[in-house]
Scaffold this active site. Structure first.
Site, PDB file in Angstrom:
ATOM      1  N   GLY A  18      -0.157  -3.619   5.553  1.00  0.00           N
ATOM      2  CA  GLY A  18       1.068  -4.410   5.552  1.00  0.00           C
ATOM      3  C   GLY A  18       0.811  -5.899   5.680  1.00  0.00           C
ATOM      4  N   ASP A  44      -5.002  -2.181  -1.923  1.00  0.00           N
ATOM      5  CA  ASP A  44      -3.857  -3.033  -1.609  1.00  0.00           C
ATOM      6  C   ASP A  44      -3.913  -4.352  -2.372  1.00  0.00           C
ATOM      7  OD1 ASP A  44      -6.067  -3.179   0.431  1.00  0.00           O
ATOM      8  OD2 ASP A  44      -5.012  -5.005   0.989  1.00  0.00           O
TER       9      ASP A  44
END
Length: 495
Positions: free
Chosen positions: A89, A255
């Site tokens: 995140g 990611d």
């Protein structure tokens, strides 16, 4: 223009609330503008003069978002150097929202270094001047080279000292992207779907990504499979473009694989000086996982991780069992080598000024033999192709054969050059695609060191050069040269 008239949408936060945490950037005690891409600002409908004002700087640091905006920290997972991290995140980033540019495209306005978030995992959420200016310059250079990329709208010094090995000046980068949807987004969504069956989060991510980037996918018989096909195609083209300009990303974790096909995250990146398939620059890539020549294979591996997240949805949409879904996804993944090979060969053919419609076998042999010569001599990747055009024109200066003089096996080069010249290469076409300038690692580091010391002039000069990569000028000659010291160059993740 003001923060009361600027409108930022919050489509990601509305569509995928499970992946968004409402958050506020930390205040910057003394914001000072270090860099601003005025052309990009204009494309976004933003007034550069206003962005330079105090109110504009407070927007660029996230302290004063526009009225009605909904800043969020985005959730995602990812494989980092092959190991799965289930909860990554935006640990030091914030999506301020989306805005529509002058061509009608929806773009993310996103901050990097804006403070701690719920995803920070013990980090301070901050960034420092050097790495943020690096991303600003390298992403601008990549855009000028024609490489799909996220871009930096601006870099603002915060006036806050950030503790690393020593105190360093803090900064925030305002990044613009087609979106920040990534393979890691799907990985996190798949994990949440497994924990909470019935939420349909992967399906909603697929629909959101398709609507934003690949609308035709929504009309496909199996939309999840169609999205995998499209992302496989655009990632093959992206990495082929990287390879053609000698770019080494350095941290190709899942990611950092976007569903839009844009390059993202310029932490430990570098450009080749000497051509070397095994070239590694990142200090943390001790095993060479993300070496220059490994980038195509790693991209395919990352796409396989994307396919894993889509298997249940592919099975549902196609009316298949698990084995059938695996078979369909594997068939898509197996197209990657051909897609990449064709894209890379086409770019190398253009770099060699070759005519279109050339026999693929002739092209493949010519390109393969050249890469062997380049690898053996570790020739300067950027300068070599410009020198080939000079040889064609007979403008190689006193040397006369500047490209030939770079290689070791002269008989092999002469044989190769004879075959190449017989195909009628166009030197003007070569110069249109072969840059004279890329961000040379040693010069960029020197410019960043000067910026850390308060002198932005070297950075600004280099930015001017690399955003005009095909425009050769005598006064820019030093920017075309490889590091005269030679030896290994080491990059860092840039926290």
């Amino acid at each position: 223009m003001s923060t009361t008239t600027l409108h930022l949408e919050h489509r990601f936060a509305d569509a995928l609330p499970e992946l968004a945490v409402d958050w506020q950037a930390e205040a910057a005690p003394g914001p000072t503008l270090l860099a601003l891409d005025e052309e990009l600002a204009a494309d976004l409908g933003l007034d550069p003069a206003w962005l330079r004002s105090e109110e504009g700087l407070r927007l660029l640091t996230g302290e004063r978002p526009p009225t009605g905006a909904r800043p969020v920290a985005q959730g995602y997972a990812g494989h980092q150097f092959g190991g799965y991290s289930p909860r990554l995140g935006d640990g030091r980033a914030l999506l301020l929202g989306e805005l529509t540019d002058r061509e009608g495209r929806l773009r993310d306005l996103h901050l990097k270094g804006s403070g701690r978030t719920p995803w920070s995992r013990g980090g301070d959420g901050l960034a420092v001047v050097g790495p943020m200016l690096r991303e600003h310059l390298v992403s601008a250079a990549m855009h000028a080279l024609g490489v799909p990329t996220t871009r930096s709208l601006g870099v603002v010094a915060t006036g806050r000292a950030v503790q690393r090995e020593q105190p360093l000046p803090g900064a925030v980068l305002a990044r613009v992207a087609s979106s920040h949807l990534r393979v890691g987004t799907l990985q996190y969504a798949a994990a949440l779907d497994h924990q909470q069956p019935g939420t349909g989060l992967v399906r909603r991510v697929v629909e959101h990504a398709a609507a934003r980037h690949h609308p035709h996918v929504l009309d496909a018989e199996v939309p999840a499979l169609a999205l995998l096909e499209e992302v496989t195609r655009i990632q093959a083209e992206l990495v082929a473009t990287w390879m053609s300009v000698g770019f080494v990303h350095g941290v190709m974790n899942t990611d950092n694989v976007t569903l839009s096909g844009e390059t993202i995250d310029y932490g430990p990146c570098a450009f080749l000086d000497g051509f070397d398939q095994a070239a590694v620059f990142s200090s943390i890539d001790t095993g060479g996982r993300y070496a220059f020549g490994q980038q195509p294979a790693i991209t395919q591996w990352n796409l396989a991780r994307m396919a894993e997240t889509l298997l249940p949805l592919v099975a549902e949409q196609a009316g298949l069992d698990q084995d059938g879904a695996v078979e369909r996804c594997v068939a898509v993944l197996e197209t990657f080598p051909t897609l990449y090979g064709e894209a890379y060969a086409a770019r190398l053919a253009a770099k060699l000024g070759l005519p279109t419609g050339l026999d693929p076998e002739v092209r493949t042999a010519l390109v393969g033999d050249l890469l062997t010569l380049m690898q053996a001599a570790r020739v300067d990747h950027t300068g070599f192709f410009r020198d080939l055009a000079r040889e064609l024109r007979g403008t190689g200066g006193e040397q006369g054969t500047p490209a030939r003089d770079r290689v070791l096996d002269l008989p092999a080069y002469d044989d190769w050059a004879t075959r190449w010249r017989a195909l009628g290469p166009d030197p003007d076409a070569m110069d249109a695609v072969n840059p004279a300038y890329v961000p040379r690692n040693h010069l960029l580091q020197a410019a960043l060191d000067a910026a850390d010391a308060g002198d932005l002039a070297p950075f600004e000069r280099m930015l001017e050069v690399v955003t005009h990569p095909f425009e050769e000028r005598p006064e820019w000659a030093a920017y075309a040269l490889a590091d005269p010291a030679g030896g290994p160059f080491v990059t860092y993740c840039g926290t």
